[in-house]
Design an enzyme around this catalytic site. Structure first.
Site, PDB file in Angstrom:
ATOM      1  N   GLU A   1       3.008  -4.470  11.433  1.00 30.39           N
ATOM      2  CA  GLU A   1       3.734  -3.353  10.830  1.00 30.39           C
ATOM      3  C   GLU A   1       3.848  -2.238  11.866  1.00 30.39           C
ATOM      4  O   GLU A   1       2.863  -1.577  12.188  1.00 30.39           O
ATOM      5  CB  GLU A   1       3.001  -2.826   9.592  1.00 30.39           C
ATOM      6  CG  GLU A   1       3.703  -1.633   8.954  1.00 30.39           C
ATOM      7  CD  GLU A   1       2.757  -0.671   8.245  1.00 30.39           C
ATOM      8  OE1 GLU A   1       3.222   0.054   7.353  1.00 30.39           O
ATOM      9  OE2 GLU A   1       1.557  -0.630   8.597  1.00 30.39           O
TER      10      GLU A   1
ATOM     11  N   ASP B   1      -1.559  -4.663   9.418  1.00 31.93           N
ATOM     12  CA  ASP B   1      -1.265  -3.297   9.001  1.00 31.93           C
ATOM     13  C   ASP B   1      -1.402  -2.329  10.181  1.00 31.93           C
ATOM     14  O   ASP B   1      -2.161  -2.575  11.120  1.00 31.93           O
ATOM     15  CB  ASP B   1      -2.241  -2.909   7.880  1.00 31.93           C
ATOM     16  CG  ASP B   1      -1.986  -1.539   7.312  1.00 31.93           C
ATOM     17  OD1 ASP B   1      -0.920  -1.341   6.727  1.00 31.93           O
ATOM     18  OD2 ASP B   1      -2.879  -0.657   7.450  1.00 31.93           O
TER      19      ASP B   1
END
Length: 650
Positions: A283, A249
């Site tokens: 990401e 993330d």
């Protein structure tokens, strides 16, 4: 540019998982371990409630989109038997890997919400009790192994849950939160940047890397105690549960050197339990491939989520943009080509938990007739499954979930089980009626999207050349995109045509196959071929797949010069092999710094025009000798005349 077992049993299962992990007998240095997989991305909290006992923890409110709803690891695991709605259902849909949101213990809920999504972690060594126990995680992993499903764990390294407070610009921990995090190094304030919000930070360094991401405690990922600590934490998850990959993330917000320092330790942990090709994808929310590629090439993230593809695919499927835009996107693929990477490693998607669902996004791009949304959504999925990259489908998209209002963030995180959220009972769906008091599982088998995804998965399974293999754009005009793909072992060519128009389109396509004719594997096209030219009629809003009945035979190659010049958009040196052929070739580029030095691979390009990009920072103040070798489908080799390049100081 182109919940709980006895300790002995848990320990035994852990050992078993670690010793029976997925392992590839031969590792391709370019392809990631997930390169041939189909990924199902799921929120455990929103999938299926398998243990109501864990619904008693604070933060459970199934009527509010900001809180836990009761789904858990037991529900997602299921019985691990055919006909079950857990992992067996996901396997039946054709997926080969399951990506779950973070499972770690979350910060205490607030009046405004709870960490049902997993991104507010405080205890990174344990499973959040809302989702289950370590024993449940062991059972989950064991079921995945039984079903030959790889596990991908979503992880966070950039920040933790919001525990640190500020008195003016001084960071502090309240007395009840001095030891709120686990492991202990996370309770040391010196391991954080403590410079306020990412949108308005103070202190040195770029706010995008040092500021708090939406108020979450930003960790100093440049410190050895941090990147070694994270390697210990997440390496243990691999060892305990046989994880095959991580989705990282907020990867753009960590220190530029973080992945260089952390990833080798993670790969070592994976190899220690027999996972020789662990996959890490980050990401990086950026729709510009020129920006995105530097996170792979310079920051050394193994691969990333393909946000440029997401935008382009959704716009093409919606009829907002034409085929040339897709062709242009794929032209940028050469930016990712090195000796250890290429664009086929990118993880593609149409929608997600933040921006919204595939159908919602396609619907939002252009005003179309309501009846077009289903075929356009199918078209988008076909484009993702049958071009380059690793497809990932967001849970619920397979049963036509769309969303209400903006359809993003909380509004894109619907329950698969019978929901208690009012708007989710009545919101429209594509391919089916509003769910009401029903559940997604009862409609899966009959749902047109789920059925189509099964067809696409089966097509890839029986035709490996369609599964993230080499690809060449053959035709891109108006609403028709046609590509060739190649099965290396059979030396067989495929044609895949995508029509985003509401009308039938007819086009003549040059191929590398002149004899034997073609067989339709998907769709209902009209096909006429004359030698290597195939005239194909593609029905409206549909995808067609053809497979050549005989091997590639148009293999003649004409070679020209090898050139290299600065590309002003990237600052890299565009190095191009002037090669002409109808064949799907492989062109490998190499460089050396002196005649007595070994050649260093710069990467292999498999689509025309044949280009690689040399990073000047890798060869600053050096004179390079460059060469390119071409291999056609018959294995014949051609070499272009060498050229040289001098790269100045940065």
């Amino acid at each position: 540019m182109k919940k709980r077992f006895v300790l002995f049993l848990v320990t035994s299962l852990l050992i078993g998982l670690a010793s029976t992990s997925f392992a590839a007998p031969v590792v391709d240095p370019v392809k990631v371990g997930l390169s041939k997989d189909l990924i199902y991305f799921v929120f455990p909290d929103r999938y299926l409630n398998g243990d109501t006992a864990n619904d008693s923890f604070p933060g459970y409110n199934p009527r509010d989109t900001a809180f836990f709803h009761g789904g858990d690891l037991k529900g997602l695991t299921g019985t691990c038997s055919d006909g079950d709605n857990g992992l067996a259902r996901i396997k039946k849909l054709g997926f080969t890997a399951v990506w779950v949101t973070p499972l770690v213990v979350q910060q205490k809920p607030t009046p405004n919400g709870a960490g049902y999504h997993g991104y507010w972690g405080v205890d990174f060594l344990n499973v959040d009790p809302h989702l289950g126990t370590k024993a449940d995680m062991v059972a989950f992993a064991a079921c995945a192994k039984k079903l030959n499903l790889k596990l991908i764990l979503d992880i966070v390294t950039n920040h933790t849950g919001d525990v640190i407070s500020y008195n003016d610009k001084t960071a502090y921990l309240s007395s009840d939160l001095l030891n709120a995090k686990n492991p202990a190094w996370l309770n040391d304030l010196s391991n954080y940047h403590n410079v306020g919000s990412m949108s308005n930070c103070w202190g040195d360094g770029p706010c995008i890397q040092t500021g708090d991401f939406f108020g979450l405690d930003d960790i100093a990922t440049e410190k050895p105690v941090v990147y070694i600590g994270w390697a210990d934490v997440y390496g243990q998850w691999i060892k305990d549960y046989g994880i095959s990959g991580f989705r990282v993330d907020t990867a753009r917000h960590v220190d530029d050197a973080f992945f260089k320092n952390w990833s080798p330790q993670i790969n070592a942990a994976a190899k220690s339990v027999g996972i020789d090709n662990f996959t890490i994808f980050g990401e990086v929310w950026d729709v510009n491939p020129i920006n995105l590629m530097n996170y792979v090439r310079r920051n050394k993230i193994q691969t990333v989520l393909d946000f440029p593809f997401q935008r382009t695919a959704a716009e093409f499927a919606a009829g907002y943009s034409d085929a040339t835009v897709v062709e242009n996107l794929f032209a940028y693929d050469d930016l990712y080509t090195t000796a250890t990477s290429d664009a086929s490693n990118l993880v593609t998607f149409l929608g997600n938990h933040d921006m919204g669902r595939a159908a919602k996004i396609i619907e939002s791009k252009r005003i179309n007739k309501a009846s077009e949304l289903l075929p356009r959504t199918l078209l988008g999925h076909a484009l993702m499954y049958l071009t380059r990259g690793i497809p990932s489908v967001y849970y619920g998209d397979e049963v036509g979930m769309i969303g209400t209002g903006s359809g993003s963030d909380q509004l894109a995180r619907q329950d698969m089980f019978s929901t208690k959220v009012g708007i989710w009972k009545t919101e429209a769906r594509v391919g089916s009626n509003p769910i009401g008091t029903g559940d997604a599982f009862s409609i899966t088998d009959a749902h047109p999207i789920a059925k189509y995804l099964k067809v696409l998965a089966a097509l890839r399974g029986s035709n490996p050349g369609l599964a993230n293999s080499s690809m060449q754009v053959r035709y891109a005009k108006d609403e028709l995109l046609v590509i060739s793909k190649k099965d290396e072992s059979e030396n067989r060519e495929y044609l895949v045509a995508f029509n985003s128009s509401t009308k039938v389109i007819k086009a003549s396509i040059n191929t590398a196959t002149s004899t034997g004719g073609w067989k339709a594997l998907l769709g209902k096209p009209a096909v006429v071929n004359k030698s290597e030219v195939v005239t194909i009629t593609v029905p409206a809003l549909s995808t067609v797949v053809l497979k050549a009945n005989k091997g590639i035979d148009k293999t003649d190659v004409k070679v020209g010069k090898l050139t290299s010049k600065m590309d002003f958009l990237t600052g890299y040196y565009e190095t191009k092999a002037a090669v002409t052929s109808k064949d799907l070739l492989k062109v490998t580029f190499s460089a050396r710094t002196a005649a007595d030095k070994p050649w260093i691979s710069l990467g292999t390009d498999t689509n025309s025009p044949y280009i690689v990009y040399i990073d000047p920072l890798e060869f600053a103040e050096q004179k390079l000798e460059l060469r390119a070798e071409v291999i056609n489908s018959k294995g014949k080799k051609y070499e272009l005349p060498y050229t040289s390049l001098t790269i100045p100081a940065p």
